[in-house]
Design an enzyme around this catalytic site. Structure first.
Site, PDB file in Angstrom:
ATOM      1  N   ASN A  82       0.789  -1.162  -0.007  1.00 51.78           N
ATOM      2  CA  ASN A  82       0.020   0.055   0.081  1.00 51.78           C
ATOM      3  C   ASN A  82       0.770   1.170  -0.004  1.00 51.78           C
ATOM      4  OD1 ASN A  82      -2.527   1.824   0.849  1.00 51.78           O
ATOM      5  ND2 ASN A  82      -0.831   2.252   2.570  1.00 51.78           N
ATOM      6  N   GLN A 144       1.143  13.512 -13.764  1.00 51.69           N
ATOM      7  CA  GLN A 144       1.518  12.381 -13.104  1.00 51.69           C
ATOM      8  C   GLN A 144       2.141  11.225 -13.866  1.00 51.69           C
ATOM      9  OE1 GLN A 144      -1.888  11.063 -10.848  1.00 51.69           O
ATOM     10  NE2 GLN A 144      -0.862  11.944  -8.902  1.00 51.69           N
ATOM     11  N   TYR A 147       3.981   8.896 -11.484  1.00 45.27           N
ATOM     12  CA  TYR A 147       2.742   7.935 -10.581  1.00 45.27           C
ATOM     13  C   TYR A 147       2.085   7.088 -11.800  1.00 45.27           C
ATOM     14  CZ  TYR A 147      -0.706   7.421  -7.021  1.00 45.27           C
ATOM     15  OH  TYR A 147      -1.839   6.935  -6.300  1.00 45.27           O
ATOM     16  N   GLY A 178     -10.054   5.106  -6.657  1.00 39.35           N
ATOM     17  CA  GLY A 178     -10.268   6.441  -7.209  1.00 39.35           C
ATOM     18  C   GLY A 178      -9.793   7.162  -5.976  1.00 39.35           C
ATOM     19  N   TYR A 179     -10.433   8.276  -6.088  1.00 40.59           N
ATOM     20  CA  TYR A 179     -10.017   9.221  -5.115  1.00 40.59           C
ATOM     21  C   TYR A 179     -10.665   9.196  -3.699  1.00 40.59           C
ATOM     22  CZ  TYR A 179      -7.579  11.989  -8.765  1.00 40.59           C
ATOM     23  OH  TYR A 179      -6.666  12.284  -9.537  1.00 40.59           O
ATOM     24  N   ILE A 180      -9.910   8.962  -2.612  1.00 41.42           N
ATOM     25  CA  ILE A 180      -9.972   8.537  -1.431  1.00 41.42           C
ATOM     26  C   ILE A 180      -9.602   9.684  -0.321  1.00 41.42           C
ATOM     27  CG2 ILE A 180      -9.910   6.727   0.304  1.00 41.42           C
ATOM     28  CD1 ILE A 180     -10.942   5.817  -2.598  1.00 41.42           C
TER      29      ILE A 180
HETATM   30  P1  NDP Z   1      -0.730   8.544   2.469  1.00 35.55           P
HETATM   31  O1  NDP Z   1      -0.023   9.453   1.740  1.00 35.55           O
HETATM   32  O2  NDP Z   1      -2.130   9.113   3.453  1.00 35.55           O
HETATM   33  O3  NDP Z   1       0.139   7.591   3.359  1.00 35.55           O
HETATM   34  C1  NDP Z   1       1.146   7.024   2.621  1.00 35.55           C
HETATM   35  C2  NDP Z   1       1.646   5.820   3.465  1.00 35.55           C
HETATM   36  O4  NDP Z   1       2.763   5.418   2.600  1.00 35.55           O
HETATM   37  C3  NDP Z   1       2.222   6.431   4.610  1.00 35.55           C
HETATM   38  O5  NDP Z   1       1.908   5.451   5.427  1.00 35.55           O
HETATM   39  C4  NDP Z   1       3.798   6.499   4.576  1.00 35.55           C
HETATM   40  O6  NDP Z   1       4.576   6.346   5.734  1.00 35.55           O
HETATM   41  C5  NDP Z   1       3.900   5.217   3.545  1.00 35.55           C
HETATM   42  N1  NDP Z   1       5.093   5.608   2.770  1.00 35.55           N
HETATM   43  C6  NDP Z   1       5.401   6.279   1.931  1.00 35.55           C
HETATM   44  N2  NDP Z   1       6.819   5.992   1.577  1.00 35.55           N
HETATM   45  C7  NDP Z   1       7.225   5.060   2.319  1.00 35.55           C
HETATM   46  C8  NDP Z   1       8.364   4.297   1.940  1.00 35.55           C
HETATM   47  N3  NDP Z   1       9.396   4.800   1.266  1.00 35.55           N
HETATM   48  N4  NDP Z   1       8.482   3.413   2.763  1.00 35.55           N
HETATM   49  C9  NDP Z   1       7.569   2.738   3.550  1.00 35.55           C
HETATM   50  N5  NDP Z   1       6.169   3.515   3.656  1.00 35.55           N
HETATM   51  C10 NDP Z   1       5.946   4.613   2.847  1.00 35.55           C
HETATM   52  O7  NDP Z   1      -1.551   7.787   1.263  1.00 35.55           O
HETATM   53  P2  NDP Z   1      -2.740   7.196   0.943  1.00 35.55           P
HETATM   54  O8  NDP Z   1      -3.194   6.454   2.151  1.00 35.55           O
HETATM   55  O9  NDP Z   1      -3.690   8.075   0.418  1.00 35.55           O
HETATM   56  O10 NDP Z   1      -2.530   6.166  -0.222  1.00 35.55           O
HETATM   57  C11 NDP Z   1      -2.094   4.634   0.133  1.00 35.55           C
HETATM   58  C12 NDP Z   1      -1.867   4.053  -1.321  1.00 35.55           C
HETATM   59  O11 NDP Z   1      -2.848   4.078  -2.231  1.00 35.55           O
HETATM   60  C13 NDP Z   1      -0.858   4.715  -1.892  1.00 35.55           C
HETATM   61  O12 NDP Z   1      -0.157   3.638  -2.511  1.00 35.55           O
HETATM   62  C14 NDP Z   1      -1.641   5.551  -3.087  1.00 35.55           C
HETATM   63  O13 NDP Z   1      -0.934   5.860  -4.142  1.00 35.55           O
HETATM   64  C15 NDP Z   1      -2.539   4.714  -3.266  1.00 35.55           C
HETATM   65  N6  NDP Z   1      -3.866   5.514  -3.686  1.00 35.55           N
HETATM   66  C16 NDP Z   1      -4.446   6.559  -2.975  1.00 35.55           C
HETATM   67  C17 NDP Z   1      -5.526   7.219  -3.603  1.00 35.55           C
HETATM   68  C18 NDP Z   1      -6.196   8.112  -2.912  1.00 35.55           C
HETATM   69  O14 NDP Z   1      -6.926   8.772  -3.420  1.00 35.55           O
HETATM   70  N7  NDP Z   1      -5.806   8.586  -1.583  1.00 35.55           N
HETATM   71  C19 NDP Z   1      -6.154   6.830  -4.773  1.00 35.55           C
HETATM   72  C20 NDP Z   1      -5.452   5.811  -5.592  1.00 35.55           C
HETATM   73  C21 NDP Z   1      -4.469   5.303  -5.032  1.00 35.55           C
HETATM   74  P3  NDP Z   1       4.692   7.497   6.990  1.00 35.55           P
HETATM   75  O15 NDP Z   1       3.401   7.647   7.475  1.00 35.55           O
HETATM   76  O16 NDP Z   1       5.547   6.846   7.665  1.00 35.55           O
HETATM   77  O17 NDP Z   1       4.984   8.635   6.031  1.00 35.55           O
END
Ligand code: NDP
Length: 240
Positions: A82, A144, A147, A178-180
């Site tokens: 994730n 993007q 991405y 999608g957008y969350i």
């Molecule tokens: P957030 O930015 O809210 O959280 C990202 C998470 O990833 C955090 O826990 C962060 O850790 C962790 N992280 C980032 N870089 C690293 C790394 N190098 N090693 C380990 N952990 C890492 O993201 P979201 O919850 O919004 O997104 C989660 C996933 O869902 C992502 O892959 C995103 O691309 C995907 N996604 C999100 C969407 C959205 O609309 N939100 C839509 C589609 C996909 P830390 O807390 O320590 O920084």
């Protein structure tokens, strides 16, 4: 013995909801995080879920991190890839570092984690890998290129690995949210976000728990016949 699940980026946003959903289903959860100590420790205090810090873009760190989880909690049965970042800009402004860092973490992280656990899952005859892609990996998105390329790569990686795991009880699937409503989307400028929400047929952002329920299903025995598939969870924003 209860099954052990590692959720990368599992301490906030969508990952937090996934960790909680898997805990509720009775799995022993290890929540990985990248560097936000405050959020990770608050999460662990609140939920009792063990936290493990490593960079998913670092191959050796993933091998070592999963070995530590196995020694502490037991062999890893489930991985949810994730963790993800954005470094958005149009191509002519995008630096090589912006490109590389997103590929290293978002796509490289999936490879690194799979390398750490796939052999053990195959030997034990059961495993679940769920990779979090994105609607923007399916449809593309202005600004993007990095991405979208990484997320699109996740969908191909999922289908290839699924073929290697199928005969060994290991399923590999993706979810394309999608957008969350998380910190990642809060960083999108409000006028841009308003336009995006207007383009979502259900008329709202998704909630992290809605994605988490999809992950929990794909991790269950009920989903044993599903592998190599991508579950789109986007409020109807992109249908194909
Ligand atoms: P957030 O930015 O809210 O959280 C990202 C998470 O990833 C955090 O826990 C962060 O850790 C962790 N992280 C980032 N870089 C690293 C790394 N190098 N090693 C380990 N952990 C890492 O993201 P979201 O919850 O919004 O997104 C989660 C996933 O869902 C992502 O892959 C995103 O691309 C995907 N996604 C999100 C969407 C959205 O609309 N939100 C839509 C589609 C996909 P830390 O807390 O320590 O920084």
């Amino acid at each position: 013995m209860t099954k052990v699940a590692v959720v990368t980026g599992g301490t906030r946003g969508i990952g937090e909801a996934i960790s909680l959903a898997l805990q509720e289903k009775g799995y022993t959860v290890a929540a990985n995080y990248g560097g936000n100590e405050e959020r990770a420790h608050a999460f662990s205090r609140r939920t009792g879920i063990a936290i493990f810090k490593w960079d998913v873009g670092d191959h050796q760190a993933c091998l070592d991190g999963c070995a530590t989880v196995s020694e502490t909690l037991g062999p890893v049965d489930i991985v949810v890839n994730n963790a993800g970042i954005t470094r958005d800009s149009v191509l002519f402004k995008m630096s090589f570092d912006d490109w590389n860092e997103v590929l290293r973490i978002n796509l490289g992280g999936c490879f690194n984690m799979a390398k750490a656990v796939f052999g053990g899952m195959r030997e034990r005859g059961w495993g679940r890998i769920v990779n979090i892609g994105s609607v923007n990996g399916q449809a593309g998105q202005y600004g993007q290129a990095n991405y979208a390329a990484a997320k699109s790569g996740i969908h191909g990686f999922t289908k290839a690995l699924a073929q290697e795991g199928a005969k060994h009880g290991v399923t590999v699937n993706a979810i394309a949210p999608g957008y969350i409503d998380t910190d990642m989307v809060a960083a999108v400028p409000p006028p841009v976000l308003d336009k995006i929400v207007a383009s979502i047929p259900v008329g709202r952002l998704g909630q992290p728990q809605e994605i988490a329920r999809g992950v929990a299903f794909l991790c269950s025995d009920d989903a044993a016949f599903i592998t190599g598939s991508t579950l789109s969870m986007n409020g109807g924003q992109h249908m194909y």
